[in-house]
Design a protein around this motif. Structure first.
Motif, mmCIF file in Angstrom:
data_model
loop_
_atom_site.group_PDB
_atom_site.id
_atom_site.type_symbol
_atom_site.label_atom_id
_atom_site.label_comp_id
_atom_site.label_asym_id
_atom_site.label_seq_id
_atom_site.Cartn_x
_atom_site.Cartn_y
_atom_site.Cartn_z
ATOM 1 N N ILE A 74 33.427 49.956 41.913
ATOM 2 C CA ILE A 74 34.883 50.101 41.773
ATOM 3 C C ILE A 74 35.487 48.703 41.660
ATOM 4 N N THR A 75 35.708 48.265 40.427
ATOM 5 C CA THR A 75 36.237 46.934 40.153
ATOM 6 C C THR A 75 37.378 47.042 39.138
ATOM 7 N N LEU B 251 48.187 40.383 44.473
ATOM 8 C CA LEU B 251 47.484 41.597 44.070
ATOM 9 C C LEU B 251 47.091 41.522 42.600
ATOM 10 N N GLN B 252 45.974 42.155 42.263
ATOM 11 C CA GLN B 252 45.544 42.223 40.868
ATOM 12 C C GLN B 252 46.238 43.394 40.189
ATOM 13 N N SER B 253 46.708 43.184 38.981
ATOM 14 C CA SER B 253 47.398 44.256 38.255
ATOM 15 C C SER B 253 47.120 44.138 36.764
ATOM 16 N N PHE B 254 47.203 45.260 36.073
ATOM 17 C CA PHE B 254 46.975 45.292 34.630
ATOM 18 C C PHE B 254 47.462 46.632 34.087
ATOM 19 N N SER B 255 47.565 46.740 32.774
ATOM 20 C CA SER B 255 47.875 48.024 32.136
ATOM 21 C C SER B 255 46.677 48.436 31.295
ATOM 22 N N PHE C 172 50.408 51.459 34.493
ATOM 23 C CA PHE C 172 50.358 50.176 35.197
ATOM 24 C C PHE C 172 49.537 50.381 36.449
ATOM 25 N N VAL C 173 48.508 49.542 36.638
ATOM 26 C CA VAL C 173 47.529 49.728 37.708
ATOM 27 C C VAL C 173 47.548 48.513 38.635
ATOM 28 N N ILE C 174 47.534 48.759 39.943
ATOM 29 C CA ILE C 174 47.450 47.687 40.938
ATOM 30 C C ILE C 174 46.197 47.907 41.766
ATOM 31 N N PHE C 175 45.423 46.844 41.937
ATOM 32 C CA PHE C 175 44.154 46.926 42.665
ATOM 33 C C PHE C 175 44.177 45.954 43.840
ATOM 34 N N SER C 176 43.657 46.420 44.984
ATOM 35 C CA SER C 176 43.580 45.553 46.155
ATOM 36 C C SER C 176 42.333 45.887 46.952
ATOM 37 N N GLN C 177 41.749 44.860 47.541
ATOM 38 C CA GLN C 177 40.603 45.047 48.440
ATOM 39 C C GLN C 177 40.921 44.366 49.761
ATOM 40 N N LEU C 178 40.992 45.132 50.836
ATOM 41 C CA LEU C 178 41.318 44.578 52.149
ATOM 42 C C LEU C 178 40.842 45.523 53.236
ATOM 43 N N ILE D 199 37.641 49.690 35.899
ATOM 44 C CA ILE D 199 38.784 50.607 35.792
ATOM 45 C C ILE D 199 39.510 50.386 34.466
ATOM 46 N N LYS D 200 39.676 49.125 34.107
ATOM 47 C CA LYS D 200 40.412 48.789 32.887
ATOM 48 C C LYS D 200 39.694 49.253 31.628
ATOM 49 N N SER D 201 38.391 49.462 31.705
ATOM 50 C CA SER D 201 37.627 49.877 30.535
ATOM 51 C C SER D 201 37.878 51.336 30.151
ATOM 52 N N PHE D 202 38.550 52.088 31.016
ATOM 53 C CA PHE D 202 38.900 53.479 30.723
ATOM 54 C C PHE D 202 40.356 53.565 30.269
ATOM 55 N N ASP D 203 40.661 54.623 29.500
ATOM 56 C CA ASP D 203 42.016 54.736 28.962
ATOM 57 C C ASP D 203 43.049 55.092 30.025
ATOM 58 N N GLU D 204 42.615 55.680 31.138
ATOM 59 C CA GLU D 204 43.512 55.968 32.251
ATOM 60 C C GLU D 204 42.705 56.049 33.546
#
Length: 247
Positions: free
Chosen positions: A175-176, A71-75, A81-87, A180-185
């Motif tokens: 929605i990528t 899974l893709q994740s980042f802060s 802490f954000v987790i992203f998935s496409q399925l 998403i990461k470009s925003f503060d939350e």
């Protein structure tokens, strides 16, 4: 003499062909192996019978999600802490607020290969559980123990949220993880064209969690001390799930 030379050359050609056949076979095996391992990286959902075998009452939860695979994740700058998935023709976004600095730093250097989301808690890679303390009951604790490895870590957090979008959603391609990461939350990303709702279709003051769905998107949220859950069907802008501060 000529006959001897002929047979020597013939023998060399046969050996060359044998080497070529061996190399081609090895190349084929390598391609098959690469194909198999790349498929295993793709996120897949668990089948519900697996959960029944572990005696988990899945009907207890409003918005359960079970994902296996890298899974893709980042802060982000707001230390979510954000987790992203496409399925399965859907994009999922999970976010956790209120992590300790130590836990956030550890997660940023850890690959996440599975996710089990059970409304008020989220289990990552079977070895670390984050839950909204005030909202965790004994049933959830027992279910997490059945899903997790022995001696798994756990930490209390303030807010856990989940949003999903089907491929029919008008802005699906936008929605990528990068956007998403470009925003503060996460909520800032979601509310670009939404006002913050204080009238709640579900949840409301005193509510610790809520969820709501539409044909193309849906969300759920669990809110800790100092917040209440507010979900709105968003007649014109799509569902919204938020934790609003108590007045």
């Amino acid at each position: 003499m000529i006959i001897v030379i002929f047979f020597i050359n013939l023998f060399k050609q046969i050996k060359f062909l044998e080497i070529m056949k061996t190399n081609l076979f090895l190349s084929f095996l390598i391609l098959v192996f690469i194909g198999c391992t790349s498929e295993n990286v793709e996120p897949i959902t668990y089948e519900s019978p697996n959960l029944q075998d572990q005696q988990i009452n899945i009907e207890k939860y409003n918005d359960p999600v079970f994902i296996k695979g890298k899974l893709q994740s980042f802060s982000n700058s707001n230390k979510e802490f954000v987790i992203f998935s496409q399925l399965n023709n859907k994009k999922h976004i999970f976010y956790i607020k209120g992590l300790s600095t130590k836990a956030l730093a550890k997660l940023q250097h850890q690959d996440i290969n599975s996710l089990d989301y059970l409304d008020h808690g989220i289990l990552l890679s079977k070895n670390i559980f984050f839950g909204v303390k005030e909202n965790i009951d004994n049933q959830l604790r027992q279910d997490v123990k059945k899903l997790a490895v022995a001696n798994f870590a756990n930490e209390d957090v303030n807010i856990i949220g989940h949003i999903w979008f089907s491929e029919d959603f008008p802005l699906y391609e936008e929605i990528t993880p990068e956007r998403i990461k470009s925003f503060d939350e996460v909520e800032s990303f979601l509310n670009q064209e939404r006002a913050q709702f204080t009238l709640c279709s579900s949840g409301g003051e005193g509510s610790t969690g809520c969820s709501i769905t539409s044909p193309h998107t849906g969300c759920s949220v669990s809110c800790g001390s100092g917040y209440y859950a507010c979900c709105n069907d968003g007649l014109f802008s799509g569902p919204s799930c938020q934790c609003l501060e108590n007045e």
